[in-house]
Structure formats: C-alpha cells, structure tokens
Design an enzyme around this catalytic site. Structure first.
Site, short mmCIF file in Angstrom:
data_model
loop_
_atom_site.label_atom_id
_atom_site.label_comp_id
_atom_site.label_asym_id
_atom_site.label_seq_id
_atom_site.Cartn_x
_atom_site.Cartn_y
_atom_site.Cartn_z
N GLY A 37 -12.00 11.87 -8.90
CA GLY A 37 -11.85 11.55 -7.49
C GLY A 37 -10.79 10.51 -7.22
O GLY A 37 -10.27 10.40 -6.11
N HIS A 38 -10.42 9.75 -8.25
CA HIS A 38 -9.53 8.60 -8.06
C HIS A 38 -8.41 8.66 -9.08
O HIS A 38 -8.47 7.96 -10.09
CB HIS A 38 -10.34 7.30 -8.21
CG HIS A 38 -9.61 6.05 -7.82
ND1 HIS A 38 -8.72 5.42 -8.67
CD2 HIS A 38 -9.65 5.31 -6.70
CE1 HIS A 38 -8.25 4.33 -8.07
NE2 HIS A 38 -8.78 4.24 -6.88
#
Lengths: 157, 95
Positions: A37-38
């Site tokens: 996600g990052h």
C-alpha cells in the site's frame, strides 16, 4: 525487523552507558503488506516507522540506563527530518544518544544511516515509568534476549 | 526567591508554551492559570534542568499530590516552583 509486530530492532550492536549512546541494526524486510500500500510500484519504508525505529532504539537505551526497571513511551517528536527514501531490503544503522535523564522522562537525539549515508534524525522525548503490566516487562525481556541486549550492562555502576 | 530564578523560569515557559511573558507572574499556577499540560511541562522541566543543572523531582511531586500529601500549589505556583529550584541549586552546591 518484525515490521507487522512493530518490533523494528534486530540487534544491539553497541551500548555505551558511560557515553550514554546505543547503536542498533534494523533490516527492512524485502516484502511486507505495508509496501503493497505504501506505495504500489514504489515501495517505501514509511517515515513514521523510521521515527518509530528511532524511538525504539532510544527506548532500549533508556531501559539499559534504568536497569530494566522502567518502560519508556514515546511522548514527543521534534525536528524530525527524513532525508531520503528507505526501500525494502535496506539495512538501517540507528544510533541514539541520551541528552537528558529527567525525572519521569528522557530526551534523546537519534539518527538513521543507510550504507553510511545520513537518512533521518529526530529529537525524541520519552515518558519513563514503572512497567504498567508484568506481561509487558516479560515480553520486553524476551525481545531483549532476541536482540542481544547486553545484560552485563545492567551491572554497570 | 531570587528574582533571576523567576525570570529564567518565566522566559522558559513563555518560549516553550508560546504564552505572553507578561501573563506569567510569580503567583501564576502553571496548570490552573497558564494551562500548561503534563507534556508541555516535560519540555519546561527539560529546560529548567539544563538551565540550573538540577533534576526536578517530578515523579516524587506527582506521587505526593496523588497521595494527598501535597497540593499542586506547593509545586506549580511559580514562586513556589522557583523556591524549590533555589533549594535544589543550593543543595547541589553544598554536596
């Protein structure tokens, strides 16, 4: 680094209670759901986790300085600078110096280098209090054994 | 109380907590009058410890207040705080 458990420190490399400094290693994993996600296509170690890693490094220094009688909790982050990206698989070398050992609090200056390059730094304030639960202390002792916390340092003057 | 102690403490509070210096008097209660919370007080304690070369016994004071053995006024009204700072400085000099 057990990143999903927020246990970010792998190994205490050096602990100097006279100099009031500590140096640890922390290996950023190659894979983690965090990196999914990052960020997609551009995985980065989150800056807040770099700050947390500096806080945990500072925490081990405070635990050593208080002979494993007190537990530090992060209370303030000042002058935090994230100078460059940290990517999966990099090895963090984290140092902390105890700037002040107050009554119920401690102030440290911590920094991270990757391959000798200054990567981030901050001044951290930690509340320092008796362990609020014996299970926490027991867990911290287990982690201490895993990361090479030098028990002999506790015999230091 | 040495006036210089109060000036130093008042300046630290003004800078640390962004409180107008003229609002800070010897009779100000750091918590009740100036609204300083425990986290901000750690910053103030850090600055006071450094400025005077002492270690404010915050844990002991907090325990005494919690146990009903002392009031917050005894430690956190600034003239009282400054008197305790002077006492700690004198004790350090005598040690």
């Amino acid at each position: 680094m057990r990143i999903e458990y927020f246990q970010l420190i792998d190994h205490i490399v050096d602990l100097d209670l006279d100099g009031r400094t500590i140096r640890v290693d922390a290996q950023v994993p190659q894979e983690s759901t965090i990196f999914e996600g990052h960020f997609p296509g551009h995985p980065l170690m989150p800056g807040v986790l770099l700050i947390e890693a500096m806080a945990q490094t500072s925490g081990w220094l405070v635990i050593a300085a208080t002979k494993f009688e007190r537990m530090p909790f992060l209370a303030a982050v000042k002058e935090a600078k994230l100078r460059s990206f940290v990517i999966p698989g990099q090895l963090l070398s984290i140092t902390a110096k105890l700037l002040h050992d107050g009554s119920g609090f401690a102030v440290t200056k911590a920094s991270v280098t990757v391959a000798g390059k200054a990567t981030c730094e901050a001044e951290l304030t930690l509340r320092v209090m008796p362990f609020p639960d014996p299970r926490l202390r027991a867990n911290m002792e287990e982690v201490a054994a895993r990361i090479g916390f030098p028990k002999e340092a506790l015999a230091h003057g | 109380m040495m006036s210089s102690t109060f000036d130093t403490v008042a300046n630290i509070i003004a800078e640390t907590c962004d409180i107008p210096r003229e609002k800070i008097t010897p009779d100000s209660h750091a918590i009740d009058d100036l609204g300083i919370d425990s986290l901000d007080f750690l910053d103030i304690a850090f600055a006071i410890d450094k400025a005077f070369g002492i270690k404010l016994p915050l844990e002991q004071w907090t325990q005494e207040v919690n146990d009903g053995k002392a009031t917050t006024e005894q430690y956190f009204v600034l003239k009282n705080l400054c008197a305790r700072i002077d006492g700690l400085v004198a004790a350090k000099g005598a040690a």
